[in-house]
Structure formats: structure tokens, C-alpha cells
Design a protein around this motif. Sequence first.
Motif, PDB file in Angstrom:
ATOM      1  N   GLU A 112      31.245  52.740  42.031  1.00  0.00           N
ATOM      2  CA  GLU A 112      32.527  53.242  41.567  1.00  0.00           C
ATOM      3  C   GLU A 112      33.643  52.585  42.362  1.00  0.00           C
ATOM      4  O   GLU A 112      33.432  52.098  43.482  1.00  0.00           O
ATOM      5  CB  GLU A 112      32.608  54.769  41.682  1.00  0.00           C
ATOM      6  CG  GLU A 112      32.527  55.325  43.080  1.00  0.00           C
ATOM      7  CD  GLU A 112      32.480  56.856  43.092  1.00  0.00           C
ATOM      8  OE1 GLU A 112      31.874  57.436  42.173  1.00  0.00           O
ATOM      9  OE2 GLU A 112      33.054  57.452  44.011  1.00  0.00           O
ATOM     10  N   TYR A 113      34.802  52.534  41.748  1.00  0.00           N
ATOM     11  CA  TYR A 113      36.000  52.070  42.439  1.00  0.00           C
ATOM     12  C   TYR A 113      36.871  53.286  42.709  1.00  0.00           C
ATOM     13  O   TYR A 113      37.076  54.117  41.823  1.00  0.00           O
ATOM     14  CB  TYR A 113      36.786  51.068  41.585  1.00  0.00           C
ATOM     15  CG  TYR A 113      36.101  49.747  41.401  1.00  0.00           C
ATOM     16  CD1 TYR A 113      36.107  48.787  42.409  1.00  0.00           C
ATOM     17  CD2 TYR A 113      35.436  49.448  40.213  1.00  0.00           C
ATOM     18  CE1 TYR A 113      35.470  47.570  42.241  1.00  0.00           C
ATOM     19  CE2 TYR A 113      34.799  48.232  40.039  1.00  0.00           C
ATOM     20  CZ  TYR A 113      34.817  47.299  41.050  1.00  0.00           C
ATOM     21  OH  TYR A 113      34.179  46.095  40.884  1.00  0.00           O
ATOM     22  N   ILE A 114      37.359  53.384  43.919  1.00  0.00           N
ATOM     23  CA  ILE A 114      38.313  54.444  44.223  1.00  0.00           C
ATOM     24  C   ILE A 114      39.605  53.799  44.721  1.00  0.00           C
ATOM     25  O   ILE A 114      39.584  52.832  45.484  1.00  0.00           O
ATOM     26  CB  ILE A 114      37.768  55.455  45.256  1.00  0.00           C
ATOM     27  CG1 ILE A 114      37.450  54.778  46.587  1.00  0.00           C
ATOM     28  CG2 ILE A 114      36.555  56.182  44.718  1.00  0.00           C
ATOM     29  CD1 ILE A 114      37.203  55.774  47.703  1.00  0.00           C
ATOM     30  N   THR A 115      40.699  54.326  44.240  1.00  0.00           N
ATOM     31  CA  THR A 115      42.014  53.870  44.674  1.00  0.00           C
ATOM     32  C   THR A 115      42.596  54.939  45.577  1.00  0.00           C
ATOM     33  O   THR A 115      42.651  56.115  45.195  1.00  0.00           O
ATOM     34  CB  THR A 115      42.940  53.644  43.469  1.00  0.00           C
ATOM     35  OG1 THR A 115      42.344  52.671  42.604  1.00  0.00           O
ATOM     36  CG2 THR A 115      44.305  53.139  43.924  1.00  0.00           C
ATOM     37  N   VAL A 116      42.980  54.557  46.779  1.00  0.00           N
ATOM     38  CA  VAL A 116      43.569  55.514  47.712  1.00  0.00           C
ATOM     39  C   VAL A 116      45.049  55.199  47.881  1.00  0.00           C
ATOM     40  O   VAL A 116      45.453  54.038  47.930  1.00  0.00           O
ATOM     41  CB  VAL A 116      42.835  55.518  49.076  1.00  0.00           C
ATOM     42  CG1 VAL A 116      41.380  55.914  48.899  1.00  0.00           C
ATOM     43  CG2 VAL A 116      42.918  54.169  49.761  1.00  0.00           C
TER      44      VAL A 116
END
Length: 229
Positions: A112-116
Motif C-alpha cells: 500500500e501507499y500512504i501519504t503523510v
Amino acid sequence: MSAENSGTGSGKMRVQLLEKALEPHAPLTAAKAWAEAVKARNGAWQYALLSPELKKEYYDGFTEMNWVTGTSSPWIEKYQVTEGYRVDEELYRFAVEFTYTDSTKATFAAKEYITVRKYEDAWLVAQIERIEAAGEITKLSARAGASEKKIFIEDTGAQNGASKGYDKANVIIGNETRIYKGCTGQELTADDLRAGDKVEVVFTGDPRLMIYPVTAKAEIIRRMEQEDT
């Protein structure tokens, strides 16, 4: 009277202070904390790491699961977090790759890609993209300019059960499908996709045709560049 029974207002403040204490203060710390919280199946910890917008979106789901996420088998054995893209000094995107295993010692991969994003002095998860299908485009079934297109992708790496995603998929590209170059925010169009391209796909929540191979509408498609694969 115990703290648990000292009133709704007091209990709410206690939870807010605990969540505040869990807030990360660096982007990589936030990404690693998210991965560890998912590995631990701790929905309360995951919730504390979400942005205010995602808290509203995910609250009902967490409560329905009684704040315990994932499954007892297979379980996450390990994970790897890598920085995928830095938008600016207040927005980072990370790739999180989980390795699952079970009692047979088989292993499965999920990504998964997470954007913070930075919110005041805390870094919180602002977007989550769970990859459900990835592989090479082997067929494009619509001509350029058509309002709806379809691509067929195959993941040769999934032949031995190495991936938890679909190994083959008919991916529908609608008007609302967003297509990006690699991990960046640079938008592409369906006409930019070619046979042989490697892509990663996030499906929408719309109903999907589960006859093998699956047919589903894409929410996000990322065309991976050579350095991303």
C-alpha cells in the motif's frame, strides 16, 4: 470513582490525550508507526495516526471491527517502509510492503501507499492506497478517445502465491479513474498506457465481477517507471 466511570467528558479527554501522545513528529516515523499498528492489528493505534478527514471516514469501520483489524491467519510477519515521493516539505508518500505468513509457513506480499501530511506539529496519514492488482499490461481493449477503456494485466510474480492481490485482472478505466506516473502526483491519461507497461491498481468500492479473472473499476492506476519496479 475510577477514570473509566468519571463521566463522558473526562473519558473523551483521556482518549484525546492518549491519541495526542501517539502522534508522530516526523514523516518516516509516521509511516513506520502506521505499518507497526497494522502489523499489531491495533485499530485504536491506527485511528490515532489518521488525519482528521480520514478519522471521519474510517471511524465506523473500526468500531464495527471492535478496533481489531486484519485476521489471525494469515498474519503479518514483517514489513518494509520506503520513501516513494516527496511532494514538498509537508507532504510525503511512502510505499509499505507487508509480508504475510500462516501455519504452513507460506508467504504472501501486500503493498500500500500512504501519504503523510503535516498537521501543526504532527505528521498524520492523509491517504491510503491499497494495491489490489499489479502487473504488466498485456491487452488494451478500447481505442484512444473512448470514454471508457479496459486493460488486462497479469502478475507473473504471483504464480507461486507470492502476492495477496489478483494475479490477473480486467481493469476498467472510467472518467473518474486517476492515473499517475509512478509514485508521484503527476497525472497521466488512459492514452498514455501501453502494452508492456507495469502498473499498480487500486479498485473502487463498486461491485466487481468475481468470475476469474476479476473485472473491476479502477480508482487509481500508477504506471510504474523502471526505477520504481
